[in-house]
Every structure is written in C-alpha cells, then in structure tokens.
Design a protein around this motif. Sequence first.
Motif, PDB file in Angstrom:
ATOM      1  N   ASN A 103      39.497  43.044  45.503  1.00 34.65           N
ATOM      2  CA  ASN A 103      39.162  43.821  44.311  1.00 34.65           C
ATOM      3  C   ASN A 103      37.668  44.116  44.337  1.00 34.65           C
ATOM      4  O   ASN A 103      36.890  43.344  44.904  1.00 34.65           O
ATOM      5  CB  ASN A 103      39.488  43.053  43.027  1.00 34.65           C
ATOM      6  CG  ASN A 103      40.952  42.752  42.871  1.00 34.65           C
ATOM      7  OD1 ASN A 103      41.439  41.750  43.366  1.00 34.65           O
ATOM      8  ND2 ASN A 103      41.665  43.616  42.184  1.00 34.65           N
ATOM      9  N   ARG A 145      44.436  35.478  39.618  1.00 33.77           N
ATOM     10  CA  ARG A 145      43.290  36.379  39.538  1.00 33.77           C
ATOM     11  C   ARG A 145      42.091  35.618  39.006  1.00 33.77           C
ATOM     12  O   ARG A 145      42.169  34.992  37.943  1.00 33.77           O
ATOM     13  CB  ARG A 145      43.582  37.578  38.632  1.00 33.77           C
ATOM     14  CG  ARG A 145      44.646  38.517  39.154  1.00 33.77           C
ATOM     15  CD  ARG A 145      44.150  39.325  40.349  1.00 33.77           C
ATOM     16  NE  ARG A 145      45.181  40.234  40.817  1.00 33.77           N
ATOM     17  CZ  ARG A 145      45.066  41.020  41.877  1.00 33.77           C
ATOM     18  NH1 ARG A 145      43.949  41.004  42.592  1.00 33.77           N
ATOM     19  NH2 ARG A 145      46.044  41.827  42.235  1.00 33.77           N
ATOM     20  N   ASP A 199      45.327  42.618  37.105  1.00 36.79           N
ATOM     21  CA  ASP A 199      43.936  42.665  37.551  1.00 36.79           C
ATOM     22  C   ASP A 199      42.967  42.325  36.422  1.00 36.79           C
ATOM     23  O   ASP A 199      43.245  42.559  35.242  1.00 36.79           O
ATOM     24  CB  ASP A 199      43.607  44.061  38.080  1.00 36.79           C
ATOM     25  CG  ASP A 199      44.183  44.294  39.463  1.00 36.79           C
ATOM     26  OD1 ASP A 199      43.868  43.509  40.377  1.00 36.79           O
ATOM     27  OD2 ASP A 199      44.948  45.265  39.629  1.00 36.79           O
ATOM     28  N   SER A 263      47.003  50.395  40.397  1.00 41.17           N
ATOM     29  CA  SER A 263      45.631  50.226  40.839  1.00 41.17           C
ATOM     30  C   SER A 263      44.705  50.510  39.663  1.00 41.17           C
ATOM     31  O   SER A 263      45.064  51.251  38.740  1.00 41.17           O
ATOM     32  CB  SER A 263      45.314  51.165  42.011  1.00 41.17           C
ATOM     33  OG  SER A 263      43.990  50.987  42.459  1.00 41.17           O
ATOM     34  N   CYS A 265      40.152  50.368  38.477  1.00 41.94           N
ATOM     35  CA  CYS A 265      38.754  50.084  38.780  1.00 41.94           C
ATOM     36  C   CYS A 265      37.962  50.386  37.519  1.00 41.94           C
ATOM     37  O   CYS A 265      38.487  50.952  36.554  1.00 41.94           O
ATOM     38  CB  CYS A 265      38.260  50.886  39.981  1.00 41.94           C
ATOM     39  SG  CYS A 265      38.333  52.681  39.780  1.00 41.94           S
ATOM     40  N   ASN A 289      48.637  43.709  47.150  1.00 40.51           N
ATOM     41  CA  ASN A 289      47.321  43.533  47.771  1.00 40.51           C
ATOM     42  C   ASN A 289      47.139  42.138  48.337  1.00 40.51           C
ATOM     43  O   ASN A 289      46.226  41.418  47.992  1.00 40.51           O
ATOM     44  CB  ASN A 289      46.231  43.823  46.745  1.00 40.51           C
ATOM     45  CG  ASN A 289      44.860  43.962  47.378  1.00 40.51           C
ATOM     46  OD1 ASN A 289      44.707  43.864  48.588  1.00 40.51           O
ATOM     47  ND2 ASN A 289      43.869  44.183  46.553  1.00 40.51           N
ATOM     48  N   GLU A 329      45.420  53.566  46.262  1.00 38.94           N
ATOM     49  CA  GLU A 329      44.479  52.654  45.623  1.00 38.94           C
ATOM     50  C   GLU A 329      43.281  53.483  45.178  1.00 38.94           C
ATOM     51  O   GLU A 329      42.869  54.415  45.868  1.00 38.94           O
ATOM     52  CB  GLU A 329      44.035  51.590  46.616  1.00 38.94           C
ATOM     53  CG  GLU A 329      43.382  50.390  45.995  1.00 38.94           C
ATOM     54  CD  GLU A 329      44.373  49.318  45.589  1.00 38.94           C
ATOM     55  OE1 GLU A 329      44.009  48.472  44.754  1.00 38.94           O
ATOM     56  OE2 GLU A 329      45.513  49.331  46.092  1.00 38.94           O
ATOM     57  N   SER A 331      39.139  53.739  43.582  1.00 39.83           N
ATOM     58  CA  SER A 331      37.851  53.066  43.477  1.00 39.83           C
ATOM     59  C   SER A 331      36.863  54.033  42.850  1.00 39.83           C
ATOM     60  O   SER A 331      37.035  55.256  42.899  1.00 39.83           O
ATOM     61  CB  SER A 331      37.360  52.579  44.843  1.00 39.83           C
ATOM     62  OG  SER A 331      37.393  53.603  45.807  1.00 39.83           O
TER      63      SER A 331
END
Length: 359
Positions: A103, A145, A199, A263, A265, A289, A329, A331
């Motif tokens: 991550n 996590r 996450d 996913s 971010c 992941n 994914e 970012s």
Amino acid sequence: MIIRFSTALTCFFYISSSFAIGKKIDDNIRNYAVEIIPETVCTFPDSVLSTTAWMLDDRYALLHMDDRRSFSLTVYDTQTLTPVSRFLHYGNGPQEVLHPRVNIVNGNVLVNEFLKPEMYVIPCAGAMNGNIEIQELSYGFTSARTIPFGDGFVALNPYWFENRKMRISNGEPKLFFSDGDQKPYDDSKPCSYNTVQGDLLFSSRAGRIAYVEDQYPLIEIYDASDLSLLHSVSGPDKFMPEYKVFYNQIMFADIPPAVSYQSCCANDEYIYLLYSGIPDDNTEIRRSNGSMTSSVPDAESKNLLLLVLDWDGNLIKAFRPAGLTSYSEISCSAAPGIIYATTLDSDMTRLSILRFRLF
C-alpha cells in the motif's frame, strides 16, 4: 501534523458508530457519473512479469513482480521502461518476503508480510535510489492491515465483528493504537482476520484515518487523535457477504464474495476509490494484494466507478473510467486531480499504466 501518543494512550478503545455522521452515496450514481478516457503513460513488454503497479511520482512506477525467484518490488522509469531499483527479494530470510501486501500511505510504500507481523517502509521520494535504507518494523499483535503512526501503529482489529443476523457482537473497536508490543483486543472472541481486511488511509493534514471496506460498500473516517468515528459513508449498492463461524473463526459462507472497493489511495485533500460493487460469477478475480485467496483472472473491462471524497466523507466527483478491469489498481499523482491506474491486456501478459485527469 503527526500526532504522537504515549504508551498510556494505547489502551482499549470502544468506538460507537452512533455518534458518527452517516452519509449515503446515491444508488443511481452510475447514471450521472462522468465517463473519463485515460491517456496511456506506458505499456511494459511481456518480459516484465507483473500485474500490479503504483506510480511513485509522475515518472517512476513501483511494480509488484510475479517472478518469485527474484525481487518482489522493482521501480521502473516509465519513460525508458528500464528498472532503476529493486527491493525485498522473495524468500524467508532477512529483508525477504513471502506474501507481501503493498500500500502507499502518506508518502510511503508500506509492505506488510501477510503471514508475519512485519512491515517494511520505503519512502516514495527515495525509492528510485537502490541504496535507500528500508525501515523494518515488527510488532507483537495480529492484524490484516497496519500502518505506522507516531511512535507506534494504528491497526485493524482481528477481533472486531458485528453482525445482527448471526447475533454476534464482539464489542471490540475496529481500529486500535499499539506501541508494537501491546495486543489491545480479546483473542478469546470469534476472529475475523480472514474476512475483515479493508484498507487504511491517512491524511496528516486532516488528522484523519479512513477505513475502506473491500467486501461491501462502506468507508469510515476516524479522528486520528483518538480513533473516534466521525463519518460513515455507505452505498451506492446494498449487499453484504454471508458469514459462518468455524472453530471460532469468522469465515465467508460463499467463495468468492463480491468486491466493493477493489483499490483506493489518498492525499491530504481527497480519498480516491475504485468501486466494483457488481457481484460476478466465479470467473471474477478475487485478489487481495498478497493474500492467499485467488480465483480465475478476469481481464475484461468492467463497469467500474472512480469516486472522489473529501476527508469529511462528502462525495466530490463520480467518474466512469474507461479501460479498467477487475485487476486494476489506482495511485495518486503529486498534482491534484490526477490519478494513475494499471490495467492488463486480454492475454494477461502486458501491463499498462493509464493517467486520468479528473479536474
């Protein structure tokens, strides 16, 4: 601002959601989400054995490598398609990993060893330098996590579980502080480690931590100073996995379950979420992941949503990103409103990185 805490503070917190502000994403959001077409940043040759990547800045990408005879992570220059640094060889020795979960949180690459209480921290800004010192952290608790925080960690509680249908209420906090040695949970209760693996994201400027559920549509935003729940965002769909208890372990009754946020971010201003939310049949990929679960890969384009929230849980924008799959994914870019995403070709052999300009 990083908020530090003392050992005395890392005790047991039970946070009730009744004080949080509940928000709902419209069920019909796909009807008015804006379609957005990406630019292709690069496409790697099929000799580069990777299915997942994250952009570290606007030039360099971190690839999670599939060849288990070599390094698990390689940084590539996307302009020349050449490797510039490598980290964490596959294996069971020092500075080696078996099942890394990667991550990017608060400017650092976090690599959690899935089967061990270990974490490696690689600063994004220095990852292009192969000689950079990797910070190795270990801890004595169990968590699916974990992120570094202050002098210790914030972690997802493997004994949190609340389910009216099953008449189970563990009475545990979902997140906890620890200095690394403390285990602020009751491990005699049913364990949800195998089913609760969403996450964690962090904004130092906002002083908030977000939990993004990957099994049903839910985002929770916590005050980073005391882990009190501030905002709970549900939707757009309404589905929940079915669970069962097996030898005091919370397990999924159906395999594979649906995927909600596949996913995510964040930066200091926004939370970016790639939402699937459409239960497919058993050909749908189930990836976590680095976890031990998997099924037949599916590289067909999906009707995914790209949602942008602020750190108060308000929906800012909703997009329908073209060209993404259940293997994609996302970012963040250093520039506001730019998101990168990975995608695979139909043969699952070539990885591309796409750029979406959102605003």
